[in-house]
Design a protein around this motif. Sequence first.
Motif, PDB file in Angstrom:
ATOM      1  N   GLU A 267      84.508 -31.015  -5.915  1.00  0.00           N
ATOM      2  CA  GLU A 267      83.872 -31.204  -7.230  1.00  0.00           C
ATOM      3  C   GLU A 267      82.564 -30.384  -7.307  1.00  0.00           C
ATOM      4  N   ILE A 268      81.923 -30.197  -6.397  1.00  0.00           N
ATOM      5  CA  ILE A 268      80.591 -29.309  -6.712  1.00  0.00           C
ATOM      6  C   ILE A 268      80.753 -28.002  -7.012  1.00  0.00           C
ATOM      7  N   HIS A 269      81.813 -27.554  -6.883  1.00  0.00           N
ATOM      8  CA  HIS A 269      82.248 -26.245  -7.042  1.00  0.00           C
ATOM      9  C   HIS A 269      83.064 -26.024  -8.438  1.00  0.00           C
ATOM     10  N   ALA A 270      83.575 -27.182  -8.734  1.00  0.00           N
ATOM     11  CA  ALA A 270      84.618 -27.359  -9.746  1.00  0.00           C
ATOM     12  C   ALA A 270      84.201 -27.479 -11.076  1.00  0.00           C
ATOM     13  N   ARG A 271      82.985 -28.468 -10.963  1.00  0.00           N
ATOM     14  CA  ARG A 271      82.380 -29.164 -12.263  1.00  0.00           C
ATOM     15  C   ARG A 271      81.000 -28.603 -12.242  1.00  0.00           C
ATOM     16  N   GLU A 272      80.539 -28.663 -13.605  1.00  0.00           N
ATOM     17  CA  GLU A 272      79.332 -28.216 -14.047  1.00  0.00           C
ATOM     18  C   GLU A 272      78.260 -29.484 -13.787  1.00  0.00           C
ATOM     19  N   LEU A 273      77.627 -29.416 -12.302  1.00  0.00           N
ATOM     20  CA  LEU A 273      76.810 -30.548 -12.240  1.00  0.00           C
ATOM     21  C   LEU A 273      75.309 -30.196 -11.971  1.00  0.00           C
ATOM     22  N   SER A 274      74.538 -31.186 -12.396  1.00  0.00           N
ATOM     23  CA  SER A 274      73.125 -30.930 -11.588  1.00  0.00           C
ATOM     24  C   SER A 274      72.549 -32.140 -11.231  1.00  0.00           C
ATOM     25  N   LEU A 275      71.031 -31.921 -10.456  1.00  0.00           N
ATOM     26  CA  LEU A 275      70.559 -32.995  -9.831  1.00  0.00           C
ATOM     27  C   LEU A 275      69.379 -33.174 -10.476  1.00  0.00           C
ATOM     28  N   ASP A 276      69.097 -34.557 -10.747  1.00  0.00           N
ATOM     29  CA  ASP A 276      67.632 -35.031 -11.437  1.00  0.00           C
ATOM     30  C   ASP A 276      66.593 -34.962 -10.202  1.00  0.00           C
ATOM     31  N   ASN A 277      65.552 -35.458 -10.356  1.00  0.00           N
ATOM     32  CA  ASN A 277      64.601 -35.337  -9.443  1.00  0.00           C
ATOM     33  C   ASN A 277      64.616 -36.118  -8.172  1.00  0.00           C
ATOM     34  N   SER A 278      65.022 -37.539  -8.345  1.00  0.00           N
ATOM     35  CA  SER A 278      65.425 -38.178  -7.412  1.00  0.00           C
ATOM     36  C   SER A 278      66.613 -37.879  -6.500  1.00  0.00           C
ATOM     37  N   GLN A 279      67.536 -37.309  -7.217  1.00  0.00           N
ATOM     38  CA  GLN A 279      68.643 -36.692  -6.345  1.00  0.00           C
ATOM     39  C   GLN A 279      68.143 -35.679  -5.563  1.00  0.00           C
ATOM     40  N   ARG A 280      67.253 -34.729  -6.066  1.00  0.00           N
ATOM     41  CA  ARG A 280      67.133 -33.528  -5.223  1.00  0.00           C
ATOM     42  C   ARG A 280      65.989 -34.223  -4.234  1.00  0.00           C
ATOM     43  N   GLU A 281      65.315 -35.018  -4.305  1.00  0.00           N
ATOM     44  CA  GLU A 281      64.309 -35.791  -3.249  1.00  0.00           C
ATOM     45  C   GLU A 281      65.102 -36.223  -2.169  1.00  0.00           C
ATOM     46  N   GLU A 282      66.437 -36.845  -2.533  1.00  0.00           N
ATOM     47  CA  GLU A 282      67.079 -37.392  -1.521  1.00  0.00           C
ATOM     48  C   GLU A 282      68.050 -36.520  -0.777  1.00  0.00           C
ATOM     49  N   PHE A 283      68.287 -35.492  -1.427  1.00  0.00           N
ATOM     50  CA  PHE A 283      69.107 -34.380  -0.815  1.00  0.00           C
ATOM     51  C   PHE A 283      68.149 -33.585   0.275  1.00  0.00           C
ATOM     52  N   ASN A 284      66.839 -33.262  -0.107  1.00  0.00           N
ATOM     53  CA  ASN A 284      66.053 -32.858   0.787  1.00  0.00           C
ATOM     54  C   ASN A 284      65.668 -33.618   1.891  1.00  0.00           C
ATOM     55  N   ARG A 285      65.570 -34.985   1.645  1.00  0.00           N
ATOM     56  CA  ARG A 285      65.341 -35.777   2.581  1.00  0.00           C
ATOM     57  C   ARG A 285      66.588 -35.715   3.857  1.00  0.00           C
ATOM     58  N   LEU A 286      67.802 -35.972   3.159  1.00  0.00           N
ATOM     59  CA  LEU A 286      68.795 -35.991   4.124  1.00  0.00           C
ATOM     60  C   LEU A 286      69.073 -34.560   4.929  1.00  0.00           C
ATOM     61  N   LEU A 287      68.754 -33.442   4.288  1.00  0.00           N
ATOM     62  CA  LEU A 287      68.819 -32.199   4.778  1.00  0.00           C
ATOM     63  C   LEU A 287      67.870 -31.898   5.853  1.00  0.00           C
ATOM     64  N   GLU A 288      66.527 -32.307   5.731  1.00  0.00           N
ATOM     65  CA  GLU A 288      65.509 -32.492   6.829  1.00  0.00           C
ATOM     66  C   GLU A 288      65.976 -33.206   7.996  1.00  0.00           C
ATOM     67  N   GLU A 289      66.598 -34.400   7.766  1.00  0.00           N
ATOM     68  CA  GLU A 289      67.287 -35.215   8.879  1.00  0.00           C
ATOM     69  C   GLU A 289      68.064 -34.444   9.515  1.00  0.00           C
ATOM     70  N   ARG A 290      69.156 -33.653   8.831  1.00  0.00           N
ATOM     71  CA  ARG A 290      70.122 -32.883   9.478  1.00  0.00           C
ATOM     72  C   ARG A 290      69.571 -31.804  10.345  1.00  0.00           C
ATOM     73  N   ILE A 291      68.664 -31.279   9.792  1.00  0.00           N
ATOM     74  CA  ILE A 291      67.748 -29.963  10.379  1.00  0.00           C
ATOM     75  C   ILE A 291      67.227 -30.630  11.780  1.00  0.00           C
TER      76      ILE A 291
END
Length: 278
Positions: free
Chosen positions: A38-62
């Motif tokens: 869906e992230i490729h098939a739909r026009e989606l965007s992230l608000d600030n809180s979602q972007r912060e959560e994504f960055n937090r999870l990505l840092e843990e993955r790194i």
Amino acid sequence: MSIREVLTSVRDRCDEKGISRVDQELLLAHVLGVSRMEIHARELSLDNSQREEFNRLLEERINGAPLHYLTGEAPFRYLTFSVGPGVLIPRPESEALIDAILAEIEKRGNNQTSIVDLGAGSGALAISIAYEALQRSARVNVVAVEKEAEARSWLERNIARHDVDVRVIAADVDEALIDVRCDIVVANPPYIPDGSILPVDVMHEPAAALFGGSDGLEVPQRFIRCATRVLKSDGLLVLEHHESQQKALADLLHSNYREVELHRDLNDRPRWISARRK
């Protein structure tokens, strides 16, 4: 920010740290509550809180946290299992064991088949067997043995999630199911030799579910002793193992089993063994 902008903003750092594009997209999809497609098939965007959560999870993955611990889920065959710290993450290499067991159940016709999963962990094996047998209208009685409390909590959560009839036994394999007899034993025991160098994310998984002793065979041998005790004559053992252990396990099984067969996984590596109780 748009999906494309977010992924572009982290690409160089992820490439540098060896985090795949698939992992990036799965974490993003998790934050948005959608599928990766869906992230490729739909026009989606992230608000600030979602972007912060994504960055937090990505840092843990790194920093080495397993992807599936971060999303809280792992796919296995036709189901998705809840996972997190304290339980082994199910892997596709184990899926072929289910096919062998379903074939054995089918051979038994309308008779009820009793199955024991030793060291059940998240329940991927036991629950998949119960679920897929039900889809085939096969009569089964499935028991999952798990001694570790943390893993058992995930097991019970997954049983409730998929609404299957699986009985949980909290016990070590040396003490479980005394005076019980069953038709099939399946197990994915800890079989990695102690001291082995593993990927950082794998090392986040519980050591008790990974390491099988100095040569990796100490724990599998305990599982085999339990299987030998509980299996009926002509009962089937299906056991996953390290790719280096196939011959050693076959030699161990020959005294109490017949029809010892060696099997390879999808990557053509020795992965599991089956044998029939004498």
